[in-house]
Motif scaffolding. Structure first.
Motif, mmCIF file in Angstrom:
data_model
loop_
_atom_site.group_PDB
_atom_site.id
_atom_site.type_symbol
_atom_site.label_atom_id
_atom_site.label_comp_id
_atom_site.label_asym_id
_atom_site.label_seq_id
_atom_site.Cartn_x
_atom_site.Cartn_y
_atom_site.Cartn_z
ATOM 1 N N LEU A 1 -25.655 9.624 29.815
ATOM 2 C CA LEU A 1 -25.495 10.846 28.975
ATOM 3 C C LEU A 1 -24.438 10.771 27.950
ATOM 4 O O LEU A 1 -24.412 11.099 26.955
ATOM 5 N N ASP A 2 -23.239 10.241 28.319
ATOM 6 C CA ASP A 2 -22.118 10.276 27.499
ATOM 7 C C ASP A 2 -22.092 9.345 26.324
ATOM 8 O O ASP A 2 -21.942 9.405 24.995
ATOM 9 N N HIS A 3 -22.753 8.293 26.521
ATOM 10 C CA HIS A 3 -23.030 7.197 25.435
ATOM 11 C C HIS A 3 -24.161 7.544 24.531
ATOM 12 O O HIS A 3 -23.931 7.348 23.187
ATOM 13 N N VAL A 4 -25.125 8.173 25.099
ATOM 14 C CA VAL A 4 -26.149 8.652 24.208
ATOM 15 C C VAL A 4 -25.811 9.908 23.258
ATOM 16 O O VAL A 4 -26.162 9.762 22.277
ATOM 17 N N LEU A 5 -24.859 10.499 23.777
ATOM 18 C CA LEU A 5 -24.387 11.923 23.107
ATOM 19 C C LEU A 5 -23.491 11.226 21.756
ATOM 20 O O LEU A 5 -23.358 12.125 20.695
ATOM 21 N N ALA A 6 -23.054 10.048 22.086
ATOM 22 C CA ALA A 6 -22.012 9.277 20.990
ATOM 23 C C ALA A 6 -23.119 9.100 19.852
ATOM 24 O O ALA A 6 -22.354 8.935 18.701
ATOM 25 N N GLY A 7 -24.436 9.058 19.844
ATOM 26 C CA GLY A 7 -25.468 8.763 18.738
ATOM 27 C C GLY A 7 -25.766 10.008 18.198
ATOM 28 O O GLY A 7 -25.134 11.059 18.344
ATOM 29 N N ASP A 8 -26.646 9.972 17.272
ATOM 30 C CA ASP A 8 -27.182 11.296 16.546
ATOM 31 C C ASP A 8 -28.566 11.822 16.934
ATOM 32 O O ASP A 8 -29.250 12.327 16.062
ATOM 33 N N GLN A 9 -29.022 11.156 18.163
ATOM 34 C CA GLN A 9 -30.439 11.674 18.516
ATOM 35 C C GLN A 9 -30.281 12.985 19.641
ATOM 36 O O GLN A 9 -29.375 13.156 20.239
#
Length: 297
Positions: A16-24
């Protein structure tokens, strides 16, 4: 839309932390949204409930481009198959019905190498993969060995007794992977919109080590002697048996450990790419994670 299950667990929260670093945009399925960090709560759409609930997954998978599928532990399930396949069945139906494009799950090594008999959680995990693949969704099953992070369960024993225990033969070299590397591999796949088809992805860590090798590394990192002690399988059964854990799930764990000791991970061909994709060595993990945990145990 990326949907993440088990977002407060050891692997799930890192994904979750990694994905939130993107723009999705991100949607999570969580039993208790209050367990999400406040800054995370404000950045995700939270669907409250269990991802075994047909209504919950139907809502969560609506418009989903990718799903990260991770089972919660169910120590009291009536069988390993029910804990893996039964839990996943409503989600598999929702994946098909809602038109989910891609799914990444956390699974196990063992396809093609598992013994002819029952391999416990591994057998059930591979059956879960088959269920998801049967939906026709683009699918990547992250197949992996034991987690380095499991050693944290024995941090106090390491500190107080200078040893750790398992049922594995002391000189049997096995792969092991850090959960942070699992999360990194999962995140890359979740953010990549170009892949199709269905494949298993080996997530091996960069090296094979025996329990004796691990003891030597831990001793050097902690700067104190730490030894490995192999225990009989029945000693593990006695430790696992008790309130809140069904006999079937205890047996599933034991069957898996016996299969590992009997060569479950044998015949797996390493490539240089495995060390690139999952670079955390056991020594580095001990320095970053185990050492602080032992100090604070």
């Amino acid at each position: 839309m990326i949907v993440i299950t088990a977002p407060t667990g050891n692997i799930g929260h890192q994904v979750l932390d990694h994905v939130l670093a993107g723009d999705q945009p991100v949607r999570v399925i969580v039993r208790d949204p209050a367990k999400l960090p406040t800054d995370v709560r404000d950045r995700v759409e939270a669907i409250k409930g269990s991802h075994a609930d047909p209504q919950v997954v139907t809502r969560a998978f609506d418009g989903a481009d990718a799903v990260f599928w991770l089972l919660p532990p169910d120590r009291n399930a009536p069988s390993a198959e029910e804990a893996f396949v039964g839990f996943t069945r409503p989600a598999a139906e929702a994946m098909r019905r809602q038109g989910v494009k891609r799914v990444v799950d956390v699974s196990s090594l063992g396809r093609g190498t598992a013994p002819a008999g029952e391999a416990g959680y591994v057998t059930a995990s591979l059956a879960m993969d088959d269920l998801i693949a049967g939906t026709g969704v683009a699918f990547r099953a992250l197949t992996m060995p034991g987690f380095m992070d499991n050693m944290l369960r024995q941090a106090r024993v390491i500190k107080e007794r200078g040893m750790f225990f398992d049922v594995i033969a002391p000189d049997l070299r096995l792969p092991a992977v850090a959960t942070r590397d699992i999360a990194a591999v999962a995140t890359r796949l979740l953010l990549d919109t170009t892949w199709t088809g269905q494949e298993e992805v080996l997530v091996l860590g960069p090296e094979d080590l025996s329990c004796n090798d691990m003891a030597a590394v831990i001793s050097e990192v902690l700067e104190t002697p730490v030894a490995y002690r192999q225990v009989p399988i029945e000693a593990l059964r006695a430790q696992l048996t008790g309130p809140g854990r069904s006999d079937a799930m205890v047996q599933g764990m034991l069957d898996m450990m016996i299969a590992v000791d009997n060569g479950l991970y044998g015949g797996i061909a390493r490539t240089p790419q495995h060390a690139i994709d999952t670079p955390t060595t056991f020594r580095r993990w001990c320095e970053d994670v185990l050492k602080p945990a032992v100090r604070s145990a």
